[in-house]
Design an enzyme around this catalytic site. Structure first.
Site, PDB file in Angstrom:
ATOM      1  N   PRO A  49       9.072  11.598 -11.425  1.00 40.56           N
ATOM      2  CA  PRO A  49       9.508  11.421 -12.813  1.00 40.56           C
ATOM      3  C   PRO A  49       8.606  12.227 -13.742  1.00 40.56           C
ATOM      4  O   PRO A  49       7.386  12.186 -13.619  1.00 40.56           O
ATOM      5  CB  PRO A  49       9.347   9.922 -13.072  1.00 40.56           C
ATOM      6  CG  PRO A  49       8.977   9.291 -11.786  1.00 40.56           C
ATOM      7  CD  PRO A  49       8.549  10.368 -10.839  1.00 40.56           C
ATOM      8  N   GLU A  50       9.216  12.993 -14.633  1.00 35.62           N
ATOM      9  CA  GLU A  50       8.436  13.787 -15.571  1.00 35.62           C
ATOM     10  C   GLU A  50       8.533  13.167 -16.963  1.00 35.62           C
ATOM     11  O   GLU A  50       9.233  12.170 -17.152  1.00 35.62           O
ATOM     12  CB  GLU A  50       8.952  15.226 -15.559  1.00 35.62           C
ATOM     13  CG  GLU A  50       8.864  15.815 -14.146  1.00 35.62           C
ATOM     14  CD  GLU A  50       8.393  17.252 -14.123  1.00 35.62           C
ATOM     15  OE1 GLU A  50       7.575  17.621 -14.971  1.00 35.62           O
ATOM     16  OE2 GLU A  50       8.865  18.000 -13.254  1.00 35.62           O
TER      17      GLU A  50
END
Ligand SMILES: [Zn+2]
Length: 271
Positions: free
Chosen positions: A2-3
């Protein structure tokens, strides 16, 4: 992984379901994350109200009526809102159960996440002090990048992915913004002009904002707070497109490895 846009999307997605909720209990099924979950987590947060959720880099902080919960989703974590009748799955390690009957459920197959209860505000916490500015704030701009890059021989892609320079510019967003700014990813950061840095900072902001708006990229491990995957990947212009023609000039897109990460670029648009 997840960014930043996924984390921000998660924050926005869970906020209406979580803020002003009273915590009844915390169920920890698997305390061995990147660092162990605070022992007896439930005793610290039961009866507390969640007053708000903030984000710093890829950390989320639940501000409780007493204390704070510092959360990181690691490599593969995600948060969902479920109700008390939703049975838990194999990787559903933590449930924050509310008196209303709803649950904030943490799923993390690879267990690189983090859940720590802190009595103090975590922003000065040792995990967060070294971080560079948030990309979507005014403090992050072309002049800032230009000043920080003086005498740096490190390539521009690694430079903008370094979270002491700026947080939240992951591989996808670095590749996209360098393409849009017309900068070859291997260019030494110290040789990028002020004008190029200005363009680059603007494109970083736009690409991240677009991704947040789209609900995060479609990555295998990411689901929006309501369980739906995002769809930003349809709009990627360079990431994952090696050997395909550039949308702008039709030149075949090439890829090189930088710091072990695949880095696609157009040899004509990014000289
Ligand atoms: Zn091109």
């Amino acid at each position: 992984m997840p960014e930043l846009p996924e984390i921000e999307t998660t924050r926005l997605g869970i906020t209406p379901f979580v803020v002003q909720q009273t915590i009844m209990s915390a169920i920890v099924r698997h305390p061995q994350l990147r660092v162990p979950v605070t022992p007896n987590l439930s005793t610290y947060c039961s009866g507390k109200v969640i007053l708000g959720i903030s984000r710093r880099a890829k950390y989320l902080v639940l501000h409780l009526s007493e204390g704070h919960m510092l959360i990181h989703l690691g490599m593969s974590g995600h948060l969902r809102i479920v109700n008390e009748h939703t049975s838990f799955g194999k990787h559903d390690h933590i449930d924050l159960c509310f008196t209303s009957g709803s649950i904030l459920r943490y799923n993390d197959p690879r267990r690189f996440g983090l859940w720590i209860y802190l009595t103090e505000n975590p922003l000065p916490h040792h995990l967060l002090t070294h971080l560079g500015p948030e990309p979507l704030t005014d403090g992050f701009n072309g002049d800032y990048l230009y000043c920080r890059a003086r005498n740096k021989t490190q390539c521009i892609k690694s430079f903008i992915m370094n979270n002491t320079i700026v947080v939240g510019v992951g591989n996808i967003y670095a590749a996209e913004s360098l393409f849009l700014a017309g900068i070859h990813p291997k260019t030494a950061a110290g040789t990028v002009s002020r004008e190029q840095m200005l363009r680059l900072s603007e494109h970083i902001k736009n690409v991240l904002q677009q991704a947040i708006k789209a609900g995060g990229t479609t990555l295998r491990d990411f689901y929006a707070a309501d369980g739906r995957p995002g769809y930003f990947s349809n709009e990627l212009k360079i990431y994952g497109r090696q050997n395909k023609p550039c949308y702008t000039c039709k030149t075949r897109i090439e890829a090189i490895s930088i710091a072990g990460r695949n880095s696609a670029f157009c040899p004509r648009c990014q000289p």
